[in-house]
Design an enzyme around this catalytic site. Structure first.
Site, short mmCIF file in Angstrom:
data_model
loop_
_atom_site.label_atom_id
_atom_site.label_comp_id
_atom_site.label_asym_id
_atom_site.label_seq_id
_atom_site.Cartn_x
_atom_site.Cartn_y
_atom_site.Cartn_z
CB ALA A 7 16.48 68.91 -19.40
CB CYS A 8 21.10 72.02 -20.46
SG CYS A 8 22.03 72.40 -18.99
CB ALA A 9 24.90 68.88 -21.66
#
Length: 104
Positions: A7-9
């Site tokens: 998961a990232c921005a």
């Protein structure tokens, strides 16, 4: 099969890491489903994951996501910023596998 969630921005840059991780998994003969999502989808997607790695830019969310991970028995950790910057799929995959080993 291992289910590794990243998961990232926004989910964009991490998709490049996913490709590198998939290449490394294939080279090692590891059967894995690796996918990336934006931070707002991480909690929902965790139900289908064995481990969650969060992008360095999301380290501030580790505590919150770890609580969800504890409920789902899904280990959560941050991706090393150097490995992330280098798009080092091998090192990031190894970290995910280490987290899974600890759970056994």
């Amino acid at each position: 099969m291992k289910h590794i969630l990243l998961a990232c921005a926004s989910g964009m840059s991490t998709s490049l890491v996913v490709t590198k991780m998939e290449e490394s998994a294939q080279a090692k003969g590891i059967d894995a489903r690796i996918w990336a999502v934006a931070q707002d989808k991480a909690e929902t997607e965790m139900k289908d994951a064995d481990v969650l790695l969060i992008g360095p830019q999301m380290r501030f969310m580790k505590k919150k996501l770890s609580k969800v991970g504890d409920e789902l028995d899904v280990p959560v950790d941050s991706i090393d910023p150097v490995a992330y910057g280098r798009m080092d799929g091998k090192t990031i995959l190894e970290h995910a596998l280490e987290l899974l080993e600890r759970e056994l």
